[in-house]
Motif scaffolding. Sequence first.
Motif, PDB file in Angstrom:
ATOM      1  N   VAL A 146       0.836  -1.203   0.000  1.00  0.00           N
ATOM      2  CA  VAL A 146       0.000   0.000   0.000  1.00  0.00           C
ATOM      3  C   VAL A 146       0.871   1.253   0.000  1.00  0.00           C
ATOM      4  CG1 VAL A 146      -1.857   1.240   1.160  1.00  0.00           C
ATOM      5  CG2 VAL A 146      -1.757  -1.262   1.293  1.00  0.00           C
ATOM      6  N   GLY A 147       0.799   2.032  -1.087  1.00  0.00           N
ATOM      7  CA  GLY A 147       1.485   3.313  -1.152  1.00  0.00           C
ATOM      8  C   GLY A 147       2.827   3.257  -1.861  1.00  0.00           C
ATOM      9  N   GLU A 148       3.140   4.325  -2.591  1.00  0.00           N
ATOM     10  CA  GLU A 148       4.394   4.395  -3.342  1.00  0.00           C
ATOM     11  C   GLU A 148       5.608   4.356  -2.432  1.00  0.00           C
ATOM     12  OE1 GLU A 148       5.289   4.310  -6.488  1.00  0.00           O
ATOM     13  OE2 GLU A 148       3.220   3.964  -7.135  1.00  0.00           O
ATOM     14  N   ALA A 203       6.183   2.457  -0.141  1.00  0.00           N
ATOM     15  CA  ALA A 203       6.526   1.062   0.156  1.00  0.00           C
ATOM     16  C   ALA A 203       6.733   0.246  -1.116  1.00  0.00           C
ATOM     17  CB  ALA A 203       5.428   0.425   1.003  1.00  0.00           C
ATOM     18  N   ALA A 204       6.820   0.906  -2.268  1.00  0.00           N
ATOM     19  CA  ALA A 204       6.861   0.207  -3.554  1.00  0.00           C
ATOM     20  C   ALA A 204       7.999  -0.799  -3.657  1.00  0.00           C
ATOM     21  CB  ALA A 204       6.955   1.229  -4.684  1.00  0.00           C
ATOM     22  N   ALA A 205       9.094  -0.548  -2.960  1.00  0.00           N
ATOM     23  CA  ALA A 205      10.226  -1.476  -3.031  1.00  0.00           C
ATOM     24  C   ALA A 205       9.861  -2.863  -2.514  1.00  0.00           C
ATOM     25  CB  ALA A 205      11.415  -0.924  -2.249  1.00  0.00           C
ATOM     26  N   MET A 206       8.844  -2.986  -1.663  1.00  0.00           N
ATOM     27  CA  MET A 206       8.373  -4.313  -1.241  1.00  0.00           C
ATOM     28  C   MET A 206       7.852  -5.093  -2.444  1.00  0.00           C
ATOM     29  SD  MET A 206       6.188  -3.909   2.254  1.00  0.00           S
ATOM     30  CE  MET A 206       6.834  -3.188   3.750  1.00  0.00           C
ATOM     31  N   HIS A 207       7.031  -4.441  -3.245  1.00  0.00           N
ATOM     32  CA  HIS A 207       6.470  -5.079  -4.443  1.00  0.00           C
ATOM     33  C   HIS A 207       7.588  -5.448  -5.407  1.00  0.00           C
ATOM     34  CE1 HIS A 207       3.893  -5.929  -7.821  1.00  0.00           C
ATOM     35  NE2 HIS A 207       4.358  -4.898  -8.507  1.00  0.00           N
ATOM     36  N   GLN A 208       8.544  -4.559  -5.588  1.00  0.00           N
ATOM     37  CA  GLN A 208       9.664  -4.836  -6.484  1.00  0.00           C
ATOM     38  C   GLN A 208      10.488  -6.011  -5.970  1.00  0.00           C
ATOM     39  OE1 GLN A 208      11.590  -1.035  -6.476  1.00  0.00           O
ATOM     40  NE2 GLN A 208       9.949  -0.030  -7.647  1.00  0.00           N
ATOM     41  N   GLY A 209      10.718  -6.036  -4.655  1.00  0.00           N
ATOM     42  CA  GLY A 209      11.484  -7.139  -4.082  1.00  0.00           C
ATOM     43  C   GLY A 209      10.788  -8.468  -4.276  1.00  0.00           C
ATOM     44  N   SER A 234       7.960 -13.706  -7.446  1.00  0.00           N
ATOM     45  CA  SER A 234       6.503 -13.582  -7.451  1.00  0.00           C
ATOM     46  C   SER A 234       6.017 -13.439  -8.882  1.00  0.00           C
ATOM     47  CB  SER A 234       6.094 -12.344  -6.645  1.00  0.00           C
ATOM     48  OG  SER A 234       4.711 -12.134  -6.719  1.00  0.00           O
ATOM     49  N   TRP A 235       4.858 -13.994  -9.179  1.00  0.00           N
ATOM     50  CA  TRP A 235       4.350 -13.942 -10.545  1.00  0.00           C
ATOM     51  C   TRP A 235       2.873 -13.553 -10.544  1.00  0.00           C
ATOM     52  CZ3 TRP A 235       0.288 -17.255 -11.082  1.00  0.00           C
ATOM     53  CH2 TRP A 235       0.207 -18.301 -10.147  1.00  0.00           C
ATOM     54  N   GLY A 236       2.417 -13.090 -11.695  1.00  0.00           N
ATOM     55  CA  GLY A 236       1.002 -12.766 -11.844  1.00  0.00           C
ATOM     56  C   GLY A 236       0.563 -11.743 -10.820  1.00  0.00           C
ATOM     57  N   GLU A 237      -0.505 -12.071 -10.094  1.00  0.00           N
ATOM     58  CA  GLU A 237      -1.067 -11.152  -9.120  1.00  0.00           C
ATOM     59  C   GLU A 237      -0.697 -11.540  -7.689  1.00  0.00           C
ATOM     60  OE1 GLU A 237      -5.236 -10.971  -9.778  1.00  0.00           O
ATOM     61  OE2 GLU A 237      -5.053  -9.747 -11.599  1.00  0.00           O
ATOM     62  N   GLU A 238       0.310 -12.355  -7.537  1.00  0.00           N
ATOM     63  CA  GLU A 238       0.742 -12.710  -6.178  1.00  0.00           C
ATOM     64  C   GLU A 238       1.122 -11.467  -5.381  1.00  0.00           C
ATOM     65  OE1 GLU A 238       2.574 -17.173  -6.127  1.00  0.00           O
ATOM     66  OE2 GLU A 238       3.875 -15.551  -6.804  1.00  0.00           O
ATOM     67  N   SER A 239       1.754 -10.507  -6.036  1.00  0.00           N
ATOM     68  CA  SER A 239       2.092  -9.242  -5.401  1.00  0.00           C
ATOM     69  C   SER A 239       1.494  -8.110  -6.220  1.00  0.00           C
ATOM     70  CB  SER A 239       3.612  -9.060  -5.308  1.00  0.00           C
ATOM     71  OG  SER A 239       3.936  -7.805  -4.746  1.00  0.00           O
ATOM     72  N   VAL A 240       0.883  -7.149  -5.512  1.00  0.00           N
ATOM     73  CA  VAL A 240       0.266  -6.023  -6.198  1.00  0.00           C
ATOM     74  C   VAL A 240       0.541  -4.753  -5.409  1.00  0.00           C
ATOM     75  CG1 VAL A 240      -1.937  -6.406  -5.033  1.00  0.00           C
ATOM     76  CG2 VAL A 240      -1.884  -5.102  -7.166  1.00  0.00           C
ATOM     77  N   LEU A 241       0.782  -3.669  -6.125  1.00  0.00           N
ATOM     78  CA  LEU A 241       0.990  -2.369  -5.514  1.00  0.00           C
ATOM     79  C   LEU A 241      -0.260  -1.527  -5.731  1.00  0.00           C
ATOM     80  CD1 LEU A 241       2.857  -0.190  -4.211  1.00  0.00           C
ATOM     81  CD2 LEU A 241       3.586   0.398  -6.544  1.00  0.00           C
ATOM     82  N   VAL A 242      -0.845  -1.046  -4.635  1.00  0.00           N
ATOM     83  CA  VAL A 242      -2.032  -0.189  -4.732  1.00  0.00           C
ATOM     84  C   VAL A 242      -1.676   1.184  -4.158  1.00  0.00           C
ATOM     85  CG1 VAL A 242      -3.640  -2.124  -4.610  1.00  0.00           C
ATOM     86  CG2 VAL A 242      -2.934  -0.968  -2.500  1.00  0.00           C
ATOM     87  N   ASP A 266      -3.328   3.461  -2.209  1.00  0.00           N
ATOM     88  CA  ASP A 266      -3.722   3.932  -0.886  1.00  0.00           C
ATOM     89  C   ASP A 266      -4.609   2.911  -0.185  1.00  0.00           C
ATOM     90  OD1 ASP A 266      -6.262   4.206  -2.122  1.00  0.00           O
ATOM     91  OD2 ASP A 266      -5.806   6.269  -2.685  1.00  0.00           O
ATOM     92  N   THR A 267      -5.033   3.238   1.024  1.00  0.00           N
ATOM     93  CA  THR A 267      -5.838   2.306   1.818  1.00  0.00           C
ATOM     94  C   THR A 267      -7.190   2.033   1.169  1.00  0.00           C
ATOM     95  OG1 THR A 267      -6.634   4.153   3.169  1.00  0.00           O
ATOM     96  CG2 THR A 267      -4.745   2.933   3.994  1.00  0.00           C
ATOM     97  N   ASP A 268      -7.781   3.037   0.540  1.00  0.00           N
ATOM     98  CA  ASP A 268      -9.073   2.822  -0.113  1.00  0.00           C
ATOM     99  C   ASP A 268      -8.961   1.785  -1.219  1.00  0.00           C
ATOM    100  OD1 ASP A 268     -10.384   4.621   1.520  1.00  0.00           O
ATOM    101  OD2 ASP A 268     -10.121   6.316   0.144  1.00  0.00           O
ATOM    102  N   ALA A 269      -7.880   1.853  -1.988  1.00  0.00           N
ATOM    103  CA  ALA A 269      -7.672   0.876  -3.055  1.00  0.00           C
ATOM    104  C   ALA A 269      -7.436  -0.517  -2.475  1.00  0.00           C
ATOM    105  CB  ALA A 269      -6.498   1.299  -3.937  1.00  0.00           C
ATOM    106  N   ALA A 270      -6.714  -0.581  -1.362  1.00  0.00           N
ATOM    107  CA  ALA A 270      -6.480  -1.878  -0.716  1.00  0.00           C
ATOM    108  C   ALA A 270      -7.788  -2.475  -0.229  1.00  0.00           C
ATOM    109  CB  ALA A 270      -5.493  -1.719   0.432  1.00  0.00           C
ATOM    110  N   ILE A 271      -8.628  -1.644   0.376  1.00  0.00           N
ATOM    111  CA  ILE A 271      -9.924  -2.111   0.872  1.00  0.00           C
ATOM    112  C   ILE A 271     -10.784  -2.630  -0.275  1.00  0.00           C
ATOM    113  CG2 ILE A 271     -12.093  -1.340   1.912  1.00  0.00           C
ATOM    114  CD1 ILE A 271     -10.357   0.592   3.629  1.00  0.00           C
ATOM    115  N   ALA A 272     -10.808  -1.896  -1.379  1.00  0.00           N
ATOM    116  CA  ALA A 272     -11.614  -2.313  -2.530  1.00  0.00           C
ATOM    117  C   ALA A 272     -11.137  -3.649  -3.083  1.00  0.00           C
ATOM    118  CB  ALA A 272     -11.554  -1.233  -3.610  1.00  0.00           C
TER     119      ALA A 272
END
Length: 488
Positions: free
Chosen positions: A419-421, A423-429, A435-443, A445-451
Amino acid sequence: MIALTLAEIAEIVGGRLHGTDGSPRVTGSVEFDSRQLTEGGLFLALPGEKVDGHTFAAKAVAAGAAGVLAAREVDAPAVIVPPLDEGVANERAMVLTGDTDGSGAAVLAALGKLARHVVRELSKTGLTVVGVTGSSGKTSTKDLIAQLLEPLGPTVAPPGSFNNELGHPWTALRADTSTRYLVLEMSARGPGHIAELAEIAPPRFGVVLNVGSAHVGEFGSREGIAKAKGELPEALPEDGVAVLNFDDPLVAGMASRTKARIVGVGEHPDATVRAENLVLDEQARASFRLVTPAGSAEVKLPLHGEHHVGNALSAAAVAMELGASVADVAARLSAVTRRSARRMEVTTREDGLLVLNDSYNANPESVRAALKTLASMSAGRRSWAVLGVMGELGADSVTAHDEIGRLAVRLNIGRLVVVGEDAAAMHQGASHEGSWGEESVLVPDTDAAIALLREQLRPQDVVLVKASKVAALWRVADAVLAGTGGEA
């Protein structure tokens, strides 16, 4: 707090009386929230960015306060604190109160003087002060120590993580003539902070849990953090006790920095109080044999996460030094409860979905511990790690976030939601680790995570939510618990 007149308080803090002859006695609690005042209390008029406590002075006295501790004259009986010398105002306190002229820092400095006087008076009649510090686990350990000491005598400890220039003296002033134990959590964002807190309420017991990466941006290195945390054992008297985690070399090295007697804790063979035969159940609750010089006993912690073992050993060491038996400590540890919110708070939804709400705060060490707990608790179930930024890591931020993403993959966490730019390095790591496909996703903000979670969560999933408090990921945990599940 012990009963004091306004005149006595003025003398203690070096202030002056206003609107009173000083005869009113403070017999209630000291409060910065006028809504919490009790009859005979003392109101702290703290200025802030949005609300200035000075405007509530008359209301506080009308509600029963004996007087006000203020930085300027108010329409109520008050002790006016002296201004701090130019350049002396504690910048950390100014940030805490939100004022720009140092008046809030002056009130907090006076509050510290008042707390120091009260604690030292109470120490003459048997009060024991226990200080707890570390990069992570302070609040949980403080809660454990309090629960082990309460059967031994009246105990005061702060709610949650109330561990700064306001929370520390405010908690100390909850102690009165009946209090036997005062347990204080001690934080630091720079050198000298813990030493200042130890001066306010001099500890006889000092517990140092670990040296991690939290606030490395302020301290420059883990060695800098260790130097600051070591201010607690340095503050202990010769008849004091330093409880040090021997599993952390930087903490064990603090033994040379104190006059106090050393009690080592951990799984290390040289530890005085050790855990042996450690196993975790399907809910990541630890069972172990508590081994001490006075004997041993079996412990089954009801808390989730292996990291609580070290916290429990530190609490056990303090309690046994203060007279508890091994059997009693083991029994009490096996019956403790989680007292502070959003710290590995485990809740099961009606549809079986399990939420691990650890959203109060985050640093690399605590996130690693939380991910391992998630992996242990989700065996045979789909796991989700919803992670946000870990703050105050300085130049190490990108590397630290990258490593967390990689660890999530290695632990076979089913889905990683970053959640949030920031922390983007987590997604990159995670992506670089495999990780493949949708195993990891960067959103964003919190609203996007909730959705996303509302759309994709299924009954029986296990969801961890964790980030530094600035990310407000507690909103995600609350929304998930309020939901009814997503796809079938």
